[in-house]
Design an enzyme around this catalytic site. Structure first.
Site, mmCIF file in Angstrom:
data_model
loop_
_atom_site.group_PDB
_atom_site.id
_atom_site.type_symbol
_atom_site.label_atom_id
_atom_site.label_comp_id
_atom_site.label_asym_id
_atom_site.label_seq_id
_atom_site.Cartn_x
_atom_site.Cartn_y
_atom_site.Cartn_z
ATOM 1 N N HIS A 96 5.128 6.713 -1.295
ATOM 2 C CA HIS A 96 5.893 5.502 -1.595
ATOM 3 C C HIS A 96 5.091 4.269 -1.208
ATOM 4 O O HIS A 96 4.098 4.357 -0.480
ATOM 5 C CB HIS A 96 7.188 5.501 -0.777
ATOM 6 C CG HIS A 96 6.915 5.360 0.682
ATOM 7 N ND1 HIS A 96 6.537 6.428 1.463
ATOM 8 C CD2 HIS A 96 6.890 4.263 1.492
ATOM 9 C CE1 HIS A 96 6.316 6.001 2.696
ATOM 10 N NE2 HIS A 96 6.513 4.696 2.753
ATOM 11 N N HIS A 120 0.836 -1.202 0.000
ATOM 12 C CA HIS A 120 0.000 0.000 0.000
ATOM 13 C C HIS A 120 0.867 1.246 0.000
ATOM 14 O O HIS A 120 2.054 1.194 0.316
ATOM 15 C CB HIS A 120 -0.886 0.006 1.254
ATOM 16 C CG HIS A 120 -0.071 0.084 2.508
ATOM 17 N ND1 HIS A 120 0.405 -1.041 3.137
ATOM 18 C CD2 HIS A 120 0.386 1.132 3.224
ATOM 19 C CE1 HIS A 120 1.116 -0.697 4.189
ATOM 20 N NE2 HIS A 120 1.125 0.642 4.273
HETATM 21 P P1 2AM Z 1 4.954 3.005 5.358
HETATM 22 O O1 2AM Z 1 3.881 3.892 4.852
HETATM 23 O O2 2AM Z 1 6.313 3.510 5.064
HETATM 24 O O3 2AM Z 1 4.835 1.597 4.857
HETATM 25 C C1 2AM Z 1 1.440 0.991 9.455
HETATM 26 O O4 2AM Z 1 2.505 1.094 10.326
HETATM 27 C C2 2AM Z 1 1.683 1.782 8.200
HETATM 28 O O5 2AM Z 1 1.739 3.173 8.499
HETATM 29 C C3 2AM Z 1 2.981 1.449 7.520
HETATM 30 O O6 2AM Z 1 2.674 1.309 6.179
HETATM 31 C C4 2AM Z 1 3.905 2.599 7.850
HETATM 32 O O7 2AM Z 1 4.900 2.976 6.971
HETATM 33 C C5 2AM Z 1 2.976 3.728 8.116
HETATM 34 N N1 2AM Z 1 3.473 4.545 9.221
HETATM 35 C C6 2AM Z 1 3.793 4.145 10.464
HETATM 36 N N2 2AM Z 1 4.144 5.182 11.238
HETATM 37 C C7 2AM Z 1 4.047 6.291 10.467
HETATM 38 C C8 2AM Z 1 4.273 7.677 10.684
HETATM 39 N N3 2AM Z 1 4.674 8.144 11.862
HETATM 40 N N4 2AM Z 1 4.084 8.519 9.653
HETATM 41 C C9 2AM Z 1 3.687 8.059 8.465
HETATM 42 N N5 2AM Z 1 3.457 6.760 8.189
HETATM 43 C C10 2AM Z 1 3.630 5.886 9.171
#
Ligand code: 2AM
Length: 219
Positions: free
Chosen positions: A150, A70
């Protein structure tokens, strides 16, 4: 008062369809194979903390055991994150919830921490992109909205997924500086650049289109 209480997801994002997930993983694996055979990559193998005896990174491991691929728009943390409620109330978020979108993948990147796909958002897609997403991640600099978009393909051991977007922003900062002598290699998939410190970016000569559904992740 309202009888219904709002339910906030862990995060909002575009979720790839089954077919698009396999296609994206295949594209990523192809890059890993290319890297594995590249002398320049072997030369810089130490960046990945690899043992001298190993010549290729087990990047396949990066793709293991991950949930659905995703592109996160807003990490809402079940409503606890800053701006979570405001985000849920955005007209565009309500309107496009559960709608299908085509996302464009313009590049792929690998660092010692993460592997990811760089996503180029359209104006319509930017309507559900939080205004402060880039600012939240980079304290000093102004980067164009959507720069952080991303798809995490994988993380090294003990690395949290949030790192993938931060790594991407680091690439974009280095691209902006622009005066470094990067190693550039033409590959079947496109131009491969080495930025130092184990950071590799493939600029795809043909963007990959993936089918997604915009929604929330609740478990
Ligand atoms: P990602 O978008 O880089 O994959 C669940 O943890 C999802 O939320 C993951 O897909 C993760 O990274 C994203 N995520 C976790 N913490 C976050 C944050 N503080 N800011 C933005 N995205 C975050």
């Amino acid at each position: 008062g309202s009888l219904e209480e709002a339910v906030y997801p862990l995060f909002y994002g575009w979720f790839l369809t089954h077919k698009s997930q396999s296609h994206t993983k295949e594209t990523g694996k192809k890059l890993l194979e290319t890297l594995g055979e590249l002398d320049e990559f072997k030369e810089h193998w130490g960046d990945f903390g690899g043992a001298a005896s190993e010549t290729r990174i087990n990047l396949e491991e990066y793709f293991d055991g991950k949930g659905i691929l995703h592109c996160t728009t807003k990490f809402s943390d079940y409503g606890k994150a800053t701006g979570a409620q405001e985000y849920a109330e955005l007209e565009a978020v309500k309107e496009f919830f559960s709608s299908a979108f085509h996302l464009q993948i313009s590049g792929l990147f690998i660092t010692p921490r993460t592997a990811g796909a760089r996503v180029r958002l359209s104006d319509k897609q930017l309507e559900v992109w939080p205004a402060d997403s880039e600012k939240e991640a980079t304290l000093s600099e102004e980067l164009p909205r959507g720069s952080r978009a991303h798809i995490t393909l994988g993380c090294a051991k003990d690395v949290e997924a949030v790192q993938t977007g931060l790594d991407l922003l680091e690439f974009i900062r280095m691209e902006k500086e622009g005066d470094q002598d990067w190693a550039v290699k033409d590959t079947d998939q496109g131009k491969l650049r080495y930025f130092g410190k184990g950071m590799w970016m493939l600029e795809l000569s043909e963007e990959v289109t993936v089918k997604t559904i915009f929604g929330g992740f609740y478990p």
